[in-house]
Scaffold this active site. Sequence first.
Site, PDB file in Angstrom:
ATOM      1  CG  ASP A 360     -20.486 -26.699  -4.825  1.00  0.00           C
ATOM      2  OD1 ASP A 360     -21.783 -26.525  -4.106  1.00  0.00           O
ATOM      3  OD2 ASP A 360     -19.674 -26.568  -4.448  1.00  0.00           O
ATOM      4  CD  GLU A 397     -21.785 -24.720   1.366  1.00  0.00           C
ATOM      5  OE1 GLU A 397     -21.334 -25.756   1.770  1.00  0.00           O
ATOM      6  OE2 GLU A 397     -21.626 -24.017   0.435  1.00  0.00           O
ATOM      7  CD  GLU A 398     -20.135 -22.776  -2.559  1.00  0.00           C
ATOM      8  OE1 GLU A 398     -19.124 -22.949  -1.818  1.00  0.00           O
ATOM      9  OE2 GLU A 398     -20.409 -23.560  -3.321  1.00  0.00           O
ATOM     10  CG  ASP A 426     -23.032 -28.465  -1.298  1.00  0.00           C
ATOM     11  OD1 ASP A 426     -23.431 -28.134  -2.299  1.00  0.00           O
ATOM     12  OD2 ASP A 426     -22.196 -28.360  -0.187  1.00  0.00           O
TER      13      ASP A 426
HETATM   14 ZN   LIG Z   1     -21.657 -26.377  -2.198  1.00  0.00          ZN
END
Ligand SMILES: [Zn+2]
Length: 708
Positions: A360, A397-398, A426
């Site tokens: 991720d 994004e996190e 993702d």
């Molecule tokens: Zn992610």
Amino acid sequence: MRTFLSLLLQLVILAAPAFSQTTNAIDGFTAQRAVDQRRWEEQFRAVPAPKSAREHLRRLTLEPHIAGTKEDYATAVYVRDQLRSYGIAAELKEYSVWLNYPNTPTVLELITNKRQKLSTVEAVVAGDPTSSNPKITPLFNGYSASGDVTAPVVYANYGLPNDYEDLKKAGVDGKGKIVIVRYGNSFRGVKAKVAQDHGAVGCIIYSDPADDGYMQGDVYPKGPWRPVASGQRGSVQYLFDYPGDPLTPGRPAIDGVERLKPEEATDLTRIPVQPIAYDVARTIIAPLKGPVRPRGFQGGLPFAYHAGGTDDVKVRLKTDMDYKLRPIWDVVARIDGSTEPNRWVVLGNHRDAWVFGAVDPNSGTSAMLEVGRGLGDLLKRGWKPRRTIVLCSWDAEEYGLIGSTEWAEELAGELKEKAVAYLNLDAAVSGVHFGASSVPSLWKLMRAVTRDVKDPKTGKSVYQAWQDRTQELRSEEERATGGEARIAPLGSGSDYTPFLQHLGIASTDMSFGGDYGVYHSAYDSFYWMDHFGDPGFFYHVAAAQIWGTMALRLADADGLSFDYTDYANEIREFFRETVRIAGRRNLASAFDEKEMNEAVDDFAKEAERMEKARLDAVKSGDREKLARINDALMNAERQFIDQRGLRGRAWYKHQIYAPGIYTGYAAQPLTDFRQALDERNGANAKEGLGRIVEAVKRATATLKQGRD
Ligand SMILES: [Zn+2]
């Protein structure tokens, strides 16, 4: 052993006959163009390779690269330069957004008859070379408040509203307490908000071994599950309120744009929130007194969990956050379309990670670079897409889908006019099991494409392996009815949200999943991927093949492969389910069921007529007609947007799909209607459903216009 095995796998793959097609026909392509398209697609799929996918991942995960740091910037430059080297124009796009890092590591102390300092860092793991990197950020939550609180501890299970209700029945509440809650069942931002709403002065979130630790299997580095001294970082932004930069909701975070004061942002918690590992949670929960909790509250630690709340077990929690406007960097690359440059197919993946982010998100970044390499190869051979393809590498994004949201807000007008679809990836690879979420109009395309890509492990198509597994997981009764592999509704938790739920752009998301216990920890590393997630990197290749093939189909089709019959059926199913809930709550008379049923029936009929018109137009190759039909297929999704937005959270505008307020990442279809039923508010249910009916009617009218 492992090396030998992956070598063997590679030999098997090389020796296997080329994955063969029984027919050349491709939905949405004239017979003549389908032949060329097949050739280009096969050419494309021959390019992604394990060796380069592995090398991308190795490069991207050398250092922790949390959003806004120079290490993050270096990954942006790497992605941009790789794409340029494939012959694709790529640029950095900078935004200035509100982010926090821990200034000093969090102080956590257990206060009983003595004071005991507790750890807020993860341990070095023998064997994983990056786990000793001094730049690994200590455990913290994005958008936690700073604070220094000392209070009795209450164990509040998952930290959701019904957990507090249960506690109340046991005579315990969260007011003035520090609550300790476990991960799971909802997004962590929900836990922070519910804790604050219940008067808690601090919130500690831990990873219970029942969830992703030893109760699931061997822990890292022996197995893929979370080891004892590992915690889950992550944002506690109120994502369900609005994502993106907290200070610029609905606007791009660029120079000259009006910004809220931090205290005005409604998507930020005001209490300190801190993630911890399960060995630390054990130390805090073990001495808790108060009533013993029922089964649903018990976890995987070796004792019975009590509610706590007594004055003799306290915790001191001191978080010290450094909040600033910080730069973040999206990478946006573009291949201009030849005949329809003003129609865009957008692919996106985030690049920032809490630490190394091998799964991720950088398995997805590696796949994106392999897609870029494949498209670059086609360009060199003279291919030109009919429509424009845009490849986006999102930042931050996190913290709250920030890079994608700011870009979507900045280009909102253009995207609404031009974007055919948004395809998200993702955490692309953590195992071998394919899964997908999508708007129903793209189900057919997703299934078709996965039929054309080989599953590395079984040698069947990805679709076949996916369907087989779906069947395995089904009950006997469901199995007997057969049916297609299921595609889930889109909730939130990744970068499709601004595209689908703010702008009304048809979106998809997918991944190859597996036993992934190191989410948002320092052990989501290259070593983990190389040993557990995807030894051999064949699934990185498969992800790139699927993603790129979907892009090629959407970019090159004569008549876009959008199916609104699936959409109508899915909405009908959602409505049936929600009406049942209304019945159970004695709210069935609060709204007009008939009006909605009629609207959905009309939508279904129009979808069928449109499908026929599309197939006819493809057959005849009538360009003018196809252009009108394609625009209608693209714009029908936009009609689900209501500019007034959802009740109390106007940034979310899609009437069918949004995350629920308490469901976290999970979708709550027919959102406002359902929300009103949950709140037992008949008037709001009627109004919510009224807006959905209007949206469905608008979509029907749009399809009809495209056909006339
Ligand atoms: Zn992610």
